[in-house]
Design an enzyme around this catalytic site. Structure first.
Site, short mmCIF file in Angstrom:
data_model
loop_
_atom_site.label_atom_id
_atom_site.label_comp_id
_atom_site.label_asym_id
_atom_site.label_seq_id
_atom_site.Cartn_x
_atom_site.Cartn_y
_atom_site.Cartn_z
N CYS A 9 -16.40 3.78 38.11
CA CYS A 9 -17.53 2.96 38.55
C CYS A 9 -17.10 2.72 40.26
O CYS A 9 -16.22 3.10 40.70
CB CYS A 9 -17.94 1.74 37.85
N ASN A 12 -14.43 -0.92 39.55
CA ASN A 12 -13.78 -0.92 38.45
C ASN A 12 -13.31 -2.34 37.72
O ASN A 12 -12.32 -2.56 37.52
CB ASN A 12 -12.30 -0.34 38.79
N CYS A 14 -16.31 -4.18 36.39
CA CYS A 14 -17.47 -4.47 35.43
C CYS A 14 -17.73 -3.39 34.48
O CYS A 14 -17.41 -3.43 33.14
CB CYS A 14 -18.97 -4.65 36.25
N ARG A 15 -18.36 -2.30 34.74
CA ARG A 15 -18.76 -1.16 34.04
C ARG A 15 -17.57 -0.24 33.61
O ARG A 15 -17.74 -0.11 32.44
CB ARG A 15 -19.70 -0.23 34.70
N SER A 16 -16.86 0.36 34.22
CA SER A 16 -15.73 1.21 34.00
C SER A 16 -14.82 0.56 33.05
O SER A 16 -14.36 1.23 32.09
CB SER A 16 -15.12 2.10 35.02
N ASP A 122 -25.78 -1.31 37.91
CA ASP A 122 -24.50 -2.20 38.24
C ASP A 122 -25.00 -3.62 37.89
O ASP A 122 -26.03 -4.12 38.53
CB ASP A 122 -24.40 -2.04 39.75
P1 4NP Z 1 -18.64 -2.07 38.87
O1 4NP Z 1 -19.38 -3.36 39.42
O2 4NP Z 1 -18.75 -1.12 39.92
O3 4NP Z 1 -19.25 -1.89 37.86
O4 4NP Z 1 -17.24 -2.65 38.84
C1 4NP Z 1 -19.14 -4.01 40.91
C2 4NP Z 1 -17.94 -4.70 40.96
C3 4NP Z 1 -17.92 -5.19 42.35
C4 4NP Z 1 -18.49 -5.01 43.29
C5 4NP Z 1 -19.76 -4.14 42.95
C6 4NP Z 1 -20.04 -3.66 41.92
N1 4NP Z 1 -18.59 -5.49 44.67
O5 4NP Z 1 -19.39 -5.35 45.61
O6 4NP Z 1 -17.56 -6.24 44.78
#
Ligand code: 4NP
Length: 152
Positions: A9, A12, A14-16, A122
C-alpha cells in the site's frame, strides 16, 4: 517451495499490514510466505497503525510485531506475486519493474482476489468503521487467493 506474496500500500501501516496478517493467518507457512511494504517511506520502522492492530486483534490476528518498510526493486526478485491495494500503488510499483516478467507479478489485490477491478480504500483519514470495511474486503480477497492461486 512456498509461494511468496508481497502486499503493498502507500504507508505500509494500515492496509498492507492487514493483508499480510490475514493471508499469513489463513495459509500454511510451508506453502505461503507473506510480507508487506509501502511505496512511500513516511513510516519506516514503525509498527502498524493502532487502528489496524485493533481490527486485526478483534478478528484474532496479531499484527503488532510487523514493522514498516519501503518497497524496493529487489522485491521483484524475492516475490512471486505483488498485490497492490490501489491503482496509485499499482502504477508506482509497475514503474520500478525492469522486465515484462516483473510487470506480470503485479496486480490489484481485489482484482486478483475475485472482486473485480476495485481498490482497497485508504482508511487513514477516516474512523474505525473504515478499518473494519477494509478488513472485510481484504479478507474476502485473501480467501479467494488461498483457494485459487495458492491451492492450499
Ligand atoms: P496505508 O495508509 O497506505 O494503508 O498504510 C496510509 C498511511 C499513512 C499515510 C497515508 C496512507 N500517510 O499519508 O502518512
Amino acid at each position: 517451495m512456498p509461494v511468496r506474496v508481497l502486499m503493498v500500500c502507500l504507508g505500509n501501516i494500515c492496509r498492507s499490514p492487514l493483508a499480510e496478517g490475514i493471508l499469513a493467518h489463513i495459509t500454511d507457512p510451508a506453502c505461503c510466505v507473506v510480507d508487506s511494504a509501502g511505496t512511500a517511506g513516511y513510516h519506516i520502522g514503525n509498527p502498524p497503525d493502532p487502528r489496524s492492530i485493533e481490527v486485526a486483534a478483534a478478528h484474532g490476528i496479531d499484527i503488532s510485531r510487523q514493522r514498516c518498510r519501503q518497497f524496493v526493486r529487489a522485491d521483484f526478485d524475492r516475490f512471486d506475486y505483488i498485490f497492490a491495494m490501489d491503482r496509485e500503488n499499482l502504477a508506482n510499483i509497475r514503474r520500478l519493474a525492469r522486465s515484462a516478467d516483473e510487470l506480470q507479478k503485479v496486480s490489484l489485490l481485489l482484482e486478483a482476489g475475485g472482486a473485480g477491478p476495485q481498490e482497497v480504500p485508504d482508511p487513514y483519514y477516516g474512523g474505525p468503521q473504515g478499518f473494519e470495511a477494509v478488513y472485510r474486503l481484504i479478507y474476502g480477497a485473501c480467501e479467494h487467493l488461498r483457494g485459487n492461486l495458492l491451492q492450499n
